[in-house]
Design an enzyme around this catalytic site. Structure first.
Site, short mmCIF file in Angstrom:
data_model
loop_
_atom_site.label_atom_id
_atom_site.label_comp_id
_atom_site.label_asym_id
_atom_site.label_seq_id
_atom_site.Cartn_x
_atom_site.Cartn_y
_atom_site.Cartn_z
N THR A 1 0.84 -1.19 0.00
CA THR A 1 0.00 0.00 0.00
C THR A 1 0.88 1.24 0.00
O THR A 1 2.08 1.17 -0.29
CB THR A 1 -1.00 -0.03 1.18
OG1 THR A 1 -1.96 1.02 1.01
CG2 THR A 1 -0.31 0.16 2.53
N ASN A 2 0.30 2.40 0.32
CA ASN A 2 1.06 3.65 0.33
C ASN A 2 0.62 4.49 1.53
O ASN A 2 -0.21 4.06 2.32
CB ASN A 2 0.88 4.39 -1.00
CG ASN A 2 -0.58 4.63 -1.30
OD1 ASN A 2 -1.27 5.32 -0.55
ND2 ASN A 2 -1.08 4.01 -2.37
N ARG A 3 1.13 5.70 1.61
CA ARG A 3 0.93 6.50 2.83
C ARG A 3 -0.37 7.30 2.84
O ARG A 3 -0.62 8.05 3.77
CB ARG A 3 2.12 7.45 3.00
CG ARG A 3 3.42 6.72 3.25
CD ARG A 3 4.59 7.66 3.14
NE ARG A 3 4.57 8.67 4.18
CZ ARG A 3 5.15 8.55 5.36
NH1 ARG A 3 5.80 7.43 5.63
NH2 ARG A 3 5.09 9.50 6.24
N SER A 4 -1.21 7.15 1.84
CA SER A 4 -2.44 7.95 1.79
C SER A 4 -3.40 7.57 2.93
O SER A 4 -3.63 6.38 3.18
CB SER A 4 -3.15 7.73 0.46
OG SER A 4 -4.44 8.29 0.51
#
Ligand code: CTP
Length: 407
Positions: A212-215
């Site tokens: 995933t990512n930091r959003s």
């Protein structure tokens, strides 16, 4: 769509009871719902809450005086401008003065100088609420068409329990927005269907792990809140569990998704009927090609993680878009920001691109604040200062509306 979309003008009358502190929240919710709010406090209300508090939150400075202010006739300006007058809390004394047609301060003169609908939300101790004179005054006002949001039963000032507690601010605001909708005074996104994506997608490696990512989804959810407040019919396609405060004359439906593929399907389906599409989600660009059906065990050594590209959801939406649909993309960059953004706008083919430089402190991922540049396919550039994500959301929709009217 009608010509009646505009900012409704609401006079918020506040009278002198302990519940006056709740009128601060009512003021904020009405502003968030896209209303122009003009607060008018009686002298007694100003003993409980300062006019400055309302001035800080409302659309214009709070007023308390009939005489001595900038306008020689403030009551007629307020009365004639109003689309709705809300009095919350309304004391027994205010109900009596209003029922009698007394006009001895700014609020009561404004009430006589208006043809707008009036909504009162009484609040007082149970003995006062049940006193026959209060009942008589309220009946007189109802007979004249004044709308009443009845008080609730519950804890009162001084620890007593009983009927007379001011209705919940959200109940009063919902009633006020209902009156405005019926009178055709609707906020600027009324009648528009808006589809928003939010959050970072999660691409499974196995049943317990994902890429995933930091959003956080906070900016996308703030966009949904702003659009509901401004009257839009909103569908939020999101991976995030950040709460969404849907207060306003619009509506909200939420579609929960996890992966880029699920978001792609949901956006394809939902965007078909949309007037405005906003891709605020941080979509993974690649995913494990063959996620393991069972948990990968470390004693088996490092997994052989083969990646494949995900769908470009935004590019597909642009390709398939129905006529007249406006599409907004987002870009989070860390270096050569404007150069990358200009290339991305051209590559994706959207109408507006909201660019944030996430290397700047307090900007972008997981913060409550953001600072953006909005690039237009028409060559325009709009810059915001560092502000709450809700304020940025409103700036995005301001730009969307100005883009729609000029292109
Ligand atoms: N986007 C999308 N589908 C993807 C990747 C991105 O719809 N698979 C959308 C995002 O929601 C955003 C815009 O495209 O509105 C730009 O996303 P960004 O990640 O900044 O751009 P990418 O095209 O992925 O390019 P790069 O990551 O190389 O900067």
């Amino acid at each position: 769509m009608t010509d009646e979309r505009q900012t409704p003008f609401v006079v918020l009358g506040v009278t002198g009871g302990v519940a006056a502190y709740k009128a601060v929240e009512i003021c904020r919710l009405l502003v968030d719902a896209g209303c122009h709010v003009a607060p008018v406090l009686t002298a007694d209300a100003a003993r409980f809450v300062t006019p400055l508090t309302f001035t800080a939150l409302a659309s214009e400075p709070a007023q308390t005086e009939l005489y001595g202010g900038p306008s020689p006739i403030p009551h007629t300006r307020l009365g004639q401008s109003a689309d709705l007058i809300v009095i919350a809390p309304a004391t027994a004394h205010l109900l009596a003065r209003y029922a009698q047609g007394l006009a001895d301060d700014l609020l009561t003169t404004t009430l006589l100088a208006t043809r707008a609908p009036v909504l009162v939300a009484p609040a007082m101790h149970t003995e006062m609420w049940e006193h026959p004179s209060v009942g008589d005054n309220l009946r007189t006002l109802k007979d004249r068409g004044v709308l009443v949001v009845e008080p609730e039963s519950g804890r009162l000032a001084g620890g007593d329990h009983g009927a007379g507690r001011l209705a919940d601010p959200s109940t009063i605001v919902a009633a006020a927005l209902g009156v405005l909708a019926r009178t055709g005074r609707t906020p600027d996104l009324s009648g528009r269907r808006v589809v928003i994506s939010a959050g970072g997608t999660r691409e499974p490696i196995d049943p317990v792990r994902f890429l995933t990512n930091r959003s956080s989804g906070k900016q996308g959810h703030a966009l949904a809140e702003a659009a509901v407040a401004r009257g839009a019919e909103v569908t939020l396609v999101t991976t995030s569990s950040v709460p969404v405060l849907a207060v306003g004359s619009g509506s909200l439906s939420i579609v929960n998704v996890e992966t880029a593929a699920e978001m792609h399907d949901a956006m394809q389906r939902e965007a078909k009927r949309a007037d405005i599409v906003v891709m605020a989600a941080a979509v993974a660009d690649f995913r494990p090609k063959a996620p393991n059906a069972s948990k990968i065990k470390k004693e088996n050594g490092l997994p052989d993680l083969v990646l494949e590209p995900t769908e470009d959801i935004l590019a597909a939406l642009v390709t398939d878009r129905p006529p007249g649909q406006l599409i907004v993309g987002f870009a989070a960059e860390t270096d050569q920001v404007m150069e990358h953004a200009a290339g991305k706008l051209a590559r994706k083919g959207c109408d507006l691109l909201v660019v944030n430089d996430v290397s700047v402190p307090a900007v972008g991922f997981d913060h409550d604040t953001n600072e953006v540049v909005i690039l237009g396919a028409d060559g325009s550039t709009t810059t915001t200062t560092l502000a709450s994500k809700r304020t940025i959301a409103d700036a995005v929709f301001d730009r969307v509306l100005s883009y729609l009217s000029s292109n």
